[in-house]
Design a protein around this motif. Structure first.
Motif, PDB file in Angstrom:
ATOM      1  N   MET A 105     -17.489  43.906 -32.532  1.00  0.00           N
ATOM      2  CA  MET A 105     -16.784  43.046 -31.595  1.00  0.00           C
ATOM      3  C   MET A 105     -17.568  42.804 -30.307  1.00  0.00           C
ATOM      4  O   MET A 105     -17.459  41.731 -29.703  1.00  0.00           O
ATOM      5  CB  MET A 105     -15.418  43.665 -31.250  1.00  0.00           C
ATOM      6  CG  MET A 105     -14.430  43.695 -32.403  1.00  0.00           C
ATOM      7  SD  MET A 105     -12.781  44.235 -31.880  1.00  0.00           S
ATOM      8  CE  MET A 105     -13.117  45.925 -31.385  1.00  0.00           C
ATOM      9  N   THR A 106     -18.346  43.791 -29.864  1.00  0.00           N
ATOM     10  CA  THR A 106     -18.943  43.694 -28.538  1.00  0.00           C
ATOM     11  C   THR A 106     -20.393  43.225 -28.533  1.00  0.00           C
ATOM     12  O   THR A 106     -20.841  42.642 -27.551  1.00  0.00           O
ATOM     13  CB  THR A 106     -18.870  45.049 -27.819  1.00  0.00           C
ATOM     14  OG1 THR A 106     -19.545  46.047 -28.605  1.00  0.00           O
ATOM     15  CG2 THR A 106     -17.419  45.475 -27.615  1.00  0.00           C
ATOM     16  N   ALA A 107     -21.146  43.475 -29.589  1.00  0.00           N
ATOM     17  CA  ALA A 107     -22.559  43.083 -29.603  1.00  0.00           C
ATOM     18  C   ALA A 107     -22.776  41.584 -29.407  1.00  0.00           C
ATOM     19  O   ALA A 107     -23.752  41.197 -28.758  1.00  0.00           O
ATOM     20  CB  ALA A 107     -23.219  43.538 -30.908  1.00  0.00           C
ATOM     21  N   PRO A 108     -21.910  40.709 -29.920  1.00  0.00           N
ATOM     22  CA  PRO A 108     -22.138  39.281 -29.701  1.00  0.00           C
ATOM     23  C   PRO A 108     -22.121  38.862 -28.231  1.00  0.00           C
ATOM     24  O   PRO A 108     -22.661  37.815 -27.888  1.00  0.00           O
ATOM     25  CB  PRO A 108     -20.988  38.616 -30.466  1.00  0.00           C
ATOM     26  CG  PRO A 108     -20.628  39.589 -31.527  1.00  0.00           C
ATOM     27  CD  PRO A 108     -20.819  40.929 -30.878  1.00  0.00           C
ATOM     28  N   VAL A 109     -21.508  39.655 -27.358  1.00  0.00           N
ATOM     29  CA  VAL A 109     -21.465  39.296 -25.942  1.00  0.00           C
ATOM     30  C   VAL A 109     -22.333  40.224 -25.095  1.00  0.00           C
ATOM     31  O   VAL A 109     -22.210  40.280 -23.877  1.00  0.00           O
ATOM     32  CB  VAL A 109     -20.015  39.285 -25.405  1.00  0.00           C
ATOM     33  CG1 VAL A 109     -19.247  38.137 -25.999  1.00  0.00           C
ATOM     34  CG2 VAL A 109     -19.315  40.607 -25.680  1.00  0.00           C
ATOM     35  N   GLY A 110     -23.224  40.986 -25.729  1.00  0.00           N
ATOM     36  CA  GLY A 110     -24.190  41.776 -24.985  1.00  0.00           C
ATOM     37  C   GLY A 110     -23.713  43.133 -24.528  1.00  0.00           C
ATOM     38  O   GLY A 110     -24.295  43.718 -23.611  1.00  0.00           O
ATOM     39  N   VAL A 111     -22.676  43.663 -25.152  1.00  0.00           N
ATOM     40  CA  VAL A 111     -22.141  44.972 -24.783  1.00  0.00           C
ATOM     41  C   VAL A 111     -22.384  45.937 -25.929  1.00  0.00           C
ATOM     42  O   VAL A 111     -22.111  45.617 -27.087  1.00  0.00           O
ATOM     43  CB  VAL A 111     -20.635  44.883 -24.466  1.00  0.00           C
ATOM     44  CG1 VAL A 111     -20.056  46.259 -24.181  1.00  0.00           C
ATOM     45  CG2 VAL A 111     -20.408  43.959 -23.272  1.00  0.00           C
ATOM     46  N   SER A 112     -22.900  47.112 -25.613  1.00  0.00           N
ATOM     47  CA  SER A 112     -23.247  48.066 -26.661  1.00  0.00           C
ATOM     48  C   SER A 112     -22.031  48.621 -27.386  1.00  0.00           C
ATOM     49  O   SER A 112     -22.112  49.066 -28.506  1.00  0.00           O
ATOM     50  CB  SER A 112     -24.047  49.229 -26.066  1.00  0.00           C
ATOM     51  OG  SER A 112     -23.207  50.024 -25.238  1.00  0.00           O
ATOM     52  N   GLY A 113     -20.896  48.634 -26.729  1.00  0.00           N
ATOM     53  CA  GLY A 113     -19.694  49.219 -27.314  1.00  0.00           C
ATOM     54  C   GLY A 113     -19.338  50.551 -26.688  1.00  0.00           C
ATOM     55  O   GLY A 113     -18.214  51.028 -26.828  1.00  0.00           O
TER      56      GLY A 113
END
Length: 260
Positions: free
Chosen positions: A19-27
């Protein structure tokens, strides 16, 4: 830690990273509450465990972005030049000045709640085109330094906060995401090494939970690659709203726990 907990960590790392990788967040920013509330990782060991997760999970999304030709330009260098020294300072603050779980929850709420609401507002009511320009290199590095300190305290590397901030300013996700993840990866290596050194000098739970960090990271490695691969196929507005909703929800949860 039992292997069942390691499998839970793997699943959590995978699902969050998708969910988060597409917006540049590692999670890691969303994995931390799972570690604290469900997996029982003690404070402050949860922070270096999160950084270890970033180190293991980061190459998945970065590999995909590199293959797509999206990694390059000055933005990753500006991020890293600020977040790397910041995470070292933040690690020292986390170990010596913010050891209690109540204060830690307060920091989580103070970071995520306004950030999520702001991202929601910027998505629903975008800034005028003249206000969407990228900050100057000096401003970007200064912001990266401040975020790096917060990342060292929180265990998210720094890029995970820089990404939502710049996306909220209107900069395209495709530009911010690879740079933010590259910053998170490099900064997390430095941060994890700093905590490892500090664990030799102080008592208490300062070293990472290695099994949990590696299992969560393995899930994040696969999930991050898949999430980066899905980025061109997903509507940007929906991703921004999802990111804002997750950040707001987690911040509100910890705020309620503090008030009880």
């Amino acid at each position: 830690m039992e292997w069942s907990m390691a499998l839970l960590g793997f699943a959590a790392g995978f699902l969050i990273s998708v969910m988060t990788a597409p917006v540049g967040v590692s999670g890691a920013v969303f994995l931390l509450p799972v570690q604290v509330s469900l997996l029982g990782v003690p404070s402050p060991a949860v922070t270096p465990t999160n950084l270890l997760y970033n180190v293991v999970a980061g190459p998945g999304a970065l590999l995909r972005y590199w293959r797509a030709g999206q990694i390059g330009g000055p933005l990753p260098r500006l991020f890293i030049s600020g977040t790397v020294p910041g995470v070292v300072v933040g690690a020292g603050i986390r170990v010596f000045a913010v050891p209690g779980p109540r204060v830690f929850r307060l920091l989580i709420a103070a970071l995520l709640l306004p950030l999520g609401l702001w991202l929601w507002l910027r998505t629903v009511r975008p800034a005028p085109p003249r206000n969407r320009d990228q900050p100057s290199p000096r401003a970007t590095t200064s912001l990266a330094l401040a975020v790096g300190v917060a990342g060292g305290i929180y265990g998210i590397g720094g890029g995970s906060l820089l990404g939502p901030i710049l996306v909220g300013r209107g900069i395209p996700v495709a530009t911010v995401a690879p740079a933010a993840l590259a910053s998170t990866f490099v900064t997390s290596i430095v941060g994890a090494a700093t905590y490892a050194l500090l664990s030799l000098a102080v008592t208490g739970d300062v070293a990472p939970d290695w099994l949990l960090g590696l299992s969560c990271g393995a899930g994040g490695l696969l999930g991050g690659y898949l999430g980066a691969r899905l980025q061109p196929r997903l509507p940007e507005t929906a991703l921004r709203l999802l990111l804002g909703t997750l950040a707001t929800g987690i911040g509100a949860l910890y705020a309620v726990q503090i008030l009880r």
